[in-house]
Enzyme design. Structure first.
Site, PDB file in Angstrom:
ATOM      1  N   CYS A 116       0.831  -1.212   0.000  1.00 18.16           N
ATOM      2  CA  CYS A 116       0.000   0.000   0.000  1.00 18.16           C
ATOM      3  C   CYS A 116       0.862   1.257   0.000  1.00 18.16           C
ATOM      4  CB  CYS A 116      -0.899   0.036   1.234  1.00 18.16           C
ATOM      5  SG  CYS A 116      -2.068  -1.317   1.318  1.00 18.16           S
TER       6      CYS A 116
HETATM    7  C1  BEZ Z   1       0.557  -4.675   1.896  1.00 15.47           C
HETATM    8  O1  BEZ Z   1       0.125  -3.592   1.545  1.00 15.47           O
HETATM    9  O2  BEZ Z   1       1.735  -4.957   1.773  1.00 15.47           O
HETATM   10  C2  BEZ Z   1      -0.373  -5.722   2.451  1.00 15.47           C
HETATM   11  C3  BEZ Z   1      -1.532  -5.332   3.112  1.00 15.47           C
HETATM   12  C4  BEZ Z   1      -2.353  -6.324   3.654  1.00 15.47           C
HETATM   13  C5  BEZ Z   1      -2.045  -7.649   3.505  1.00 15.47           C
HETATM   14  C6  BEZ Z   1      -0.895  -8.031   2.799  1.00 15.47           C
HETATM   15  C7  BEZ Z   1      -0.062  -7.048   2.264  1.00 15.47           C
END
Ligand code: BEZ
Length: 211
Positions: A45
């Protein structure tokens, strides 16, 4: 309930990193992109938000307003914004919606319980100036989205909204288009002065009409 193409994008009011946002009023007559994130302080994200911040001039050029959403609070978003700027070299320059009570996430069916009960998936909605949904995409949490692809689809949507063409596989702005099959050759003559190549009666290829 699932949101389908052609549906009205549900309206809502929410707190964001840029203050309170009334979604339809904020969109005005612009196009819109609403995209969700599973959680704050997560690696993928963080890269996505930095990428969209860097692409903001490209969205502006196309008259598109972008808003992100993550299920955490705006207070958390504001702390996270520092990390985004530090690691991605771009500051958040669009509203990031706080949705701790999952009001907007549920309205847009962004939580898929068989993937996760609490986290949103990576949803993308492209919304037209008529407030109708023109595209929806769902990515898993582990895969960051390709925002160049979102811009490519916007180019296609904005072109096909104004010209009687469709765009072929992997099309990019400036490349040849396809004349819609509902248009007869006789009617196409006036609309496509640059002409076209007929590969099949249903497959007529023409230079992009607005270039
Ligand atoms: C991420 O943004 O890296 C992420 C968010 C939730 C679950 C897995 C990865």
């Amino acid at each position: 309930m699932a949101i389908r193409l052609g549906d009205m994008a549900p309206d809502f009011e929410a707190d964001t990193t840029q203050g309170k946002l009334k979604f339809h009023e904020w969109l005005g007559s612009s196009w819109g992109v609403l995209f969700s994130h599973p959680k704050d302080f997560t690696p993928v994200c963080t890269t996505e938000l930095g990428t969209v911040a860097k692409l903001k001039p490209e969205f502006d050029k196309r008259n598109v307003k972008v808003a992100g959403l993550s299920v955490d609070s705006v207070v958390d978003h504001e702390r996270w914004a520092g990390d985004i700027q530090e690691t991605q070299g771009a500051a958040l320059n669009f509203p990031l919606i706080g949705d701790p009570d999952r009001k907007v996430s549920n309205l847009y069916d962004m939580i898929h319980p068989n993937a996760s009960d609490t986290l949103t998936v990576r949803s993308v909605f492209i919304i037209g100036p008529d407030k109708k949904v023109k595209l929806s995409l769902t990515y898993p949490a582990s895969t960051g989205r390709n925002f160049d692809e979102i811009l490519r689809v916007i180019d296609s949507l904005q072109l096909t909204a104004n010209h009687q063409v469709a765009t072929p596989a992997n099309w990019k702005d400036g490349e040849d288009c396809i004349i819609v099959t509902s248009l007869s050759d006789a009617d196409a003559k006036g609309k496509f002065p640059k002409g076209w190549k007929t590969l099949k009666p249903y497959l007529r290829v023409t230079p992009q009409p607005n270039k």
